[in-house]
Design an enzyme around this catalytic site. Structure first.
Site, short mmCIF file in Angstrom:
data_model
loop_
_atom_site.label_atom_id
_atom_site.label_comp_id
_atom_site.label_asym_id
_atom_site.label_seq_id
_atom_site.Cartn_x
_atom_site.Cartn_y
_atom_site.Cartn_z
N PRO A 58 -41.81 -2.04 29.49
CA PRO A 58 -40.80 -1.19 28.83
C PRO A 58 -40.31 -0.06 29.74
O PRO A 58 -39.25 0.51 29.50
CB PRO A 58 -41.55 -0.63 27.63
CG PRO A 58 -42.71 -1.52 27.42
CD PRO A 58 -43.09 -2.01 28.79
N GLU A 77 -52.57 -2.43 26.95
CA GLU A 77 -51.75 -1.20 27.01
C GLU A 77 -50.88 -1.19 28.25
O GLU A 77 -50.04 -0.32 28.43
CB GLU A 77 -52.67 0.04 26.99
CG GLU A 77 -53.50 0.17 25.73
CD GLU A 77 -52.63 0.01 24.48
OE1 GLU A 77 -52.95 -0.87 23.66
OE2 GLU A 77 -51.62 0.73 24.39
N ARG A 87 -29.90 -20.69 33.90
CA ARG A 87 -28.58 -21.22 33.52
C ARG A 87 -27.49 -20.84 34.52
O ARG A 87 -26.39 -21.38 34.48
CB ARG A 87 -28.20 -20.75 32.11
CG ARG A 87 -28.07 -19.25 31.93
CD ARG A 87 -27.86 -18.88 30.48
NE ARG A 87 -26.60 -19.37 29.96
CZ ARG A 87 -25.42 -18.84 30.23
NH1 ARG A 87 -25.34 -17.79 31.05
NH2 ARG A 87 -24.31 -19.33 29.70
N ASP A 94 -18.79 -16.60 30.50
CA ASP A 94 -19.90 -16.03 29.74
C ASP A 94 -19.57 -14.63 29.25
O ASP A 94 -18.93 -13.86 29.95
CB ASP A 94 -21.13 -15.89 30.67
CG ASP A 94 -21.80 -17.24 30.85
OD1 ASP A 94 -22.50 -17.39 31.85
OD2 ASP A 94 -21.58 -18.11 30.01
C1 4FV Z 1 -41.86 -5.33 27.65
C2 4FV Z 1 -40.54 -5.01 27.32
C3 4FV Z 1 -43.06 -5.02 26.87
C4 4FV Z 1 -45.93 -3.55 26.97
C5 4FV Z 1 -47.42 -3.55 27.00
C6 4FV Z 1 -46.65 -5.77 27.33
C7 4FV Z 1 -45.52 -4.95 26.77
C8 4FV Z 1 -47.87 -4.95 27.19
N1 4FV Z 1 -41.86 -5.96 28.83
N2 4FV Z 1 -39.74 -5.51 28.32
N3 4FV Z 1 -40.07 -4.38 26.24
N4 4FV Z 1 -44.26 -5.26 27.45
O1 4FV Z 1 -42.96 -4.54 25.73
O2 4FV Z 1 -40.56 -6.06 29.21
O3 4FV Z 1 -48.57 -5.01 28.39
#
Ligand code: 4FV
Length: 250
Positions: free
Chosen positions: A90, A117, A155, A170
């Site tokens: 994230p 985490e 794609r 697209d």
């Molecule tokens: C996430 C997202 C995501 C966070 C902790 C996996 C999680 C756990 N990855 N975009 N939104 N990852 O939430 O890419 O490790």
């Protein structure tokens, strides 16, 4: 393109890799996906790849060593350029069509799917070359984001989709949201296909579709318009609909 995916749940990819366009791209040899189980690089008898966070706090953290060993095992050092080592998280850059087009030009990608985490910060500091987020929400793992990236990139690979890239319009590739699409039957529950689409007049169809894409983008994602190179005709049309809107809602 070769994509190595580091995950503790390789089984999550089975359906995705053996269905539709992704399956065909692999069968055509245009895409090679190599699932690497991170546990295989855990140097403890229980194959644990996570541990308690220093400083306390909830949950567990993915350890650095198994990830470093897995990536180093994938990079026999022969490769001229080191492939991007991408962590899904994230905290990453927001994934979008432009980034998909950029990644689609790579020969080789390494994707790291975190869990718990998150991963030990030293993975970010000394192993990962890029961090990508698919959206501002927290998932249980990086596997779905990895599939999203593989799907959006695959794609775009030459020869994967029927119509040659140039012919594709697209969403986002043109920077606009897609125009409405219709197919048979011409009339469905009293809902008719717009006459222009049945006219065979390709110039009129092209303009209708452009105007529909412009109006839909103006209504739903005006933020995107700033990044689109609008023609004078586009600008006139947008001024027209915003004037009409002002009249409609004094
Ligand atoms: C996430 C997202 C995501 C966070 C902790 C996996 C999680 C756990 N990855 N975009 N939104 N990852 O939430 O890419 O490790």
């Amino acid at each position: 393109m070769r994509v190595d995916v580091l995950t503790i749940f390789p089984e999550m990819f089975t359906g995705f890799l053996n269905t539709s366009i992704i399956k065909r791209a692999r069968e055509q040899g245009r895409l090679e996906v190599n699932l690497v189980n991170i546990r295989a690089y855990a140097r403890n008898k229980h194959r644990n790849v996570d541990d308690y966070p220093f400083g306390g706090g909830p949950g567990m953290v993915m350890q650095a060593e198994p990830l470093f060993l897995a990536v180093e095992d994938l990079l026999p050092g022969g490769e001229a350029a080191r492939p991007p080592v991408i962590l899904m998280s994230p905290q990453g850059e927001a994934f979008n069509q432009g980034m998909a087009e950029e990644l689609a030009r790579e020969e080789h990608l390494i994707l790291i799917c975190g869990h718990y985490e998150g991963v030990d910060e030293r993975v970010r500091l000394a192993l990962v070359t890029r961090e990508i987020s698919i959206g501002d929400y927290v998932l249980t793992g990086g596997e779905l984001p990895a599939m999203v990236i593989i799907d959006a990139v695959t794609r775009l690979l030459p020869g994967v989709l029927g119509a040659p890239e140039g012919a594709r319009e697209d969403s986002f590739a043109m920077g606009l949201l897609e125009y409405p699409q219709y197919t048979r039957p011409r009339s469905f529950r009293g809902l008719e296909v717009p006459e222009v689409l049945l006219s065979g007049n390709h110039e009129q169809i092209r303009r209708w579709r452009r105007q529909q894409a412009l109006e839909r983008t103006w209504r739903r994602r005006p933020d995107l318009l700033a990044r689109v190179n609008l023609s004078p005709e586009d600008r006139r049309f947008l001024e027209e609909i915003s004037r009409r809107e002002r009249e409609r809602t004094p």
